[in-house]
Design a protein around this motif. Structure first.
Motif, PDB file in Angstrom:
ATOM      1  N   ASP A  35       0.847  -1.196   0.000  1.00 25.88           N
ATOM      2  CA  ASP A  35       0.000   0.000   0.000  1.00 25.88           C
ATOM      3  C   ASP A  35       0.886   1.251   0.000  1.00 25.88           C
ATOM      4  O   ASP A  35       1.532   1.557  -0.993  1.00 25.88           O
ATOM      5  CB  ASP A  35      -0.938  -0.053   1.201  1.00 25.88           C
ATOM      6  CG  ASP A  35      -2.035   0.998   1.133  1.00 25.88           C
ATOM      7  OD1 ASP A  35      -2.113   1.688   0.101  1.00 25.88           O
ATOM      8  OD2 ASP A  35      -2.811   1.119   2.092  1.00 25.88           O
ATOM      9  N   THR A  36       0.950   1.968   1.071  1.00 23.63           N
ATOM     10  CA  THR A  36       1.784   3.176   1.154  1.00 23.63           C
ATOM     11  C   THR A  36       2.539   3.186   2.472  1.00 23.63           C
ATOM     12  O   THR A  36       2.117   2.570   3.466  1.00 23.63           O
ATOM     13  CB  THR A  36       0.937   4.457   1.065  1.00 23.63           C
ATOM     14  OG1 THR A  36      -0.067   4.433   2.101  1.00 23.63           O
ATOM     15  CG2 THR A  36       0.276   4.578  -0.291  1.00 23.63           C
ATOM     16  N   PRO A  86       3.823   5.281  -2.073  1.00 22.08           N
ATOM     17  CA  PRO A  86       3.470   3.895  -2.401  1.00 22.08           C
ATOM     18  C   PRO A  86       4.698   2.987  -2.456  1.00 22.08           C
ATOM     19  O   PRO A  86       5.784   3.439  -2.840  1.00 22.08           O
ATOM     20  CB  PRO A  86       2.803   3.991  -3.779  1.00 22.08           C
ATOM     21  CG  PRO A  86       2.904   5.392  -4.218  1.00 22.08           C
ATOM     22  CD  PRO A  86       3.581   6.201  -3.170  1.00 22.08           C
ATOM     23  N   SER A 146      -1.912  -0.451  -9.996  1.00 25.24           N
ATOM     24  CA  SER A 146      -2.395  -0.009  -8.676  1.00 25.24           C
ATOM     25  C   SER A 146      -3.917   0.008  -8.630  1.00 25.24           C
ATOM     26  O   SER A 146      -4.533  -0.464  -7.660  1.00 25.24           O
ATOM     27  CB  SER A 146      -1.849   1.376  -8.351  1.00 25.24           C
ATOM     28  OG  SER A 146      -0.452   1.380  -8.309  1.00 25.24           O
ATOM     29  N   ASN A 204      -6.361  -2.278  -6.343  1.00 26.40           N
ATOM     30  CA  ASN A 204      -7.264  -1.627  -5.394  1.00 26.40           C
ATOM     31  C   ASN A 204      -8.729  -1.985  -5.640  1.00 26.40           C
ATOM     32  O   ASN A 204      -9.551  -1.909  -4.717  1.00 26.40           O
ATOM     33  CB  ASN A 204      -7.073  -0.111  -5.446  1.00 26.40           C
ATOM     34  CG  ASN A 204      -5.765   0.325  -4.823  1.00 26.40           C
ATOM     35  OD1 ASN A 204      -5.258  -0.331  -3.906  1.00 26.40           O
ATOM     36  ND2 ASN A 204      -5.185   1.394  -5.324  1.00 26.40           N
ATOM     37  N   HIS A 225      -3.663  -7.309  -1.037  1.00 24.03           N
ATOM     38  CA  HIS A 225      -4.877  -7.401  -0.233  1.00 24.03           C
ATOM     39  C   HIS A 225      -5.074  -8.821   0.301  1.00 24.03           C
ATOM     40  O   HIS A 225      -4.673  -9.786  -0.353  1.00 24.03           O
ATOM     41  CB  HIS A 225      -6.105  -6.984  -1.052  1.00 24.03           C
ATOM     42  CG  HIS A 225      -6.136  -5.526  -1.374  1.00 24.03           C
ATOM     43  ND1 HIS A 225      -5.976  -5.034  -2.657  1.00 24.03           N
ATOM     44  CD2 HIS A 225      -6.285  -4.438  -0.585  1.00 24.03           C
ATOM     45  CE1 HIS A 225      -6.032  -3.710  -2.638  1.00 24.03           C
ATOM     46  NE2 HIS A 225      -6.215  -3.328  -1.385  1.00 24.03           N
ATOM     47  N   THR A 272       0.815  -2.048   6.247  1.00 20.36           N
ATOM     48  CA  THR A 272       1.438  -2.121   4.918  1.00 20.36           C
ATOM     49  C   THR A 272       2.468  -3.238   4.860  1.00 20.36           C
ATOM     50  O   THR A 272       2.541  -3.983   3.867  1.00 20.36           O
ATOM     51  CB  THR A 272       2.112  -0.773   4.566  1.00 20.36           C
ATOM     52  OG1 THR A 272       1.115   0.256   4.516  1.00 20.36           O
ATOM     53  CG2 THR A 272       2.829  -0.855   3.224  1.00 20.36           C
TER      54      THR A 272
END
Length: 384
Positions: free
Chosen positions: A100-101, A110, A181, A185, A267, A292
């Motif tokens: 993620d970031t 990111p 990305s 997402n 994820h 993350t």
């Protein structure tokens, strides 16, 4: 760009580069251990504890072996071939979002080396260039077996890249973007992973990835029973090492790409709930960074699973004949990929994401019916 962001980005690029090389190196160790397990052997166990230093020993051996260039070879192209193969393999992972970031202060960066909105197109372009390393090396060797292996590699990659690209069109239609990305997402929850909406596309993409990486059962360019060693027959020392290493890097990139497109990338189930709990207990910034890190670890877990799958298939499935390879690509996968695009478009038109399951169900029914109609062979007892 702010200097702090530039430094962090540079650090991320170096870490991704080091991890890519590390995983590729230890994939050689993992391959031999998987092969040993499947064949009831021990595998590497001499260099270091449990043989863990075997990749370093192999690297040292490659560096210190005699570097031989055939007298009739095209010298500069002979050197350029493995360099091209290695360069294109390493460039492919630059646009993959591994997490993620990362937050610190007012910055939110990111976990991705290069963030571009055409990541899918970039990977396809770079992967397509990889075949030039094989072609140049095979032609420059001035060896008929090497040239035949290079020609096989070119025709195989061209054939399967068509089906590979067509299988991806369905995903791009559903996401409406070429950004990796955004594709990741949109798979934020478990049942939104594209494996559930594009099962046929996944099977086609996975099979074509085997062909693009020249892995068994699609390793015809380096088929030792027919071509001695294939396109790298004349190579030795670290030039040969570059070709072998590039194959494992391509396998790592393919596994990362498959995980991003079909299995949600970084994820995992209950990710949002775990992230919120960590932010409450550890603070907003620290909790977010820990969440993350967990996502990055999950992503690499998925990548390692697919690397294992590549190895598992290699040591359990025999290679195809060349005519079978071409028939499968042109007569099976390309028509199925086009049908998958058409059915996906119809599903989007009528707001039914799972339309491609109709193809899978029809294929399963046809397979079962053909197996039931197949004549049964009678076993006649032999008289002693």
């Amino acid at each position: 760009m702010d200097l702090t962001v530039l430094l962090v980005k540079g650090l991320i690029i170096l870490i991704i580069f080091a991890i890519t090389l590390g995983i590729a190196a230890y994939s050689t160790y993992g391959e031999r251990k998987v092969a040993a397990f499947l064949q009831d052997r021990i595998g590497p166990n001499r260099a270091g504890p449990w043989g863990l230093l075997q990749p370093l020993a192999d690297g040292g051996k490659m560096f210190f072996k005699e570097d031989f260039i055939p007298a009739q070879a095209s010298k500069w192209l002979f050197i350029l071939g493995p360099c091209l193969a290695m360069l294109t393999a390493l460039m492919s992972s630059a646009v993959i979002p591994f997490g993620d970031t990362i937050k610190f202060g007012t910055y939110s960066i990111p976990v991705q080396a290069i963030e571009i909105n055409i990541g899918v197109l970039y990977i396809f372009g770079v992967v397509s260039l990889g075949v030039y390393g094989i072609m140049v090396g095979g032609w420059a060797s001035n060896n008929k077996f090497s040239l035949l292996g290079a020609i096989r590699a070119a025709s195989q990659n061209i054939s399967y890249e068509i089906a590979l690209g067509l299988s991806l069109i369905a995903i791009l239609m559903m996401s409406g973007s070429l950004s990796l990305s955004k594709i990741i997402n949109e798979q934020a929850t478990f049942f939104e992973w594209n494996i559930f909406t594009q099962p046929l596309g996944f099977v086609i993409f996975l099979t074509c990835a085997f062909a693009e990486c020249n892995r068994t059962p699609f390793d015809l360019p380096e088929c030792e029973t027919e071509l001695v060693g294939g396109y790298h027959t004349e190579y030795s020392s670290m030039k040969l090492g570059f070709y072998l290493f590039a194959e494992y890097i391509n396998m790592f990139v393919s596994s990362a790409f498959i995980s991003a497109l079909y299995f949600g990338g970084f994820h995992y189930p209950f990710m949002n709930e775990i992230g919120q709990a960590l932010e409450k207990s550890l603070g907003a910034i620290t909790g977010h960074n820990v969440a993350t890190a967990i996502g990055v670890a999950v992503y690499f877990g998925k990548i390692l699973f697919f690397i294992f799958f590549f190895m598992w298939v290699r040591w359990t499935v025999p290679r195809f004949r060349y005519d079978q390879l071409m028939n499968l690509g042109w007569k099976t996968f390309i028509p199925l990929a086009i049908l998958n695009v058409v059915i996906t478009g119809a599903g989007l038109l009528y707001n039914f994401k799972y339309a491609t399951w109709l193809i899978a169900i029809v294929m399963i029914v046809l397979a079962v019916s053909s197996m039931s109609r197949a004549p049964k062979r009678e076993i006649v007892p032999q008289r002693g």
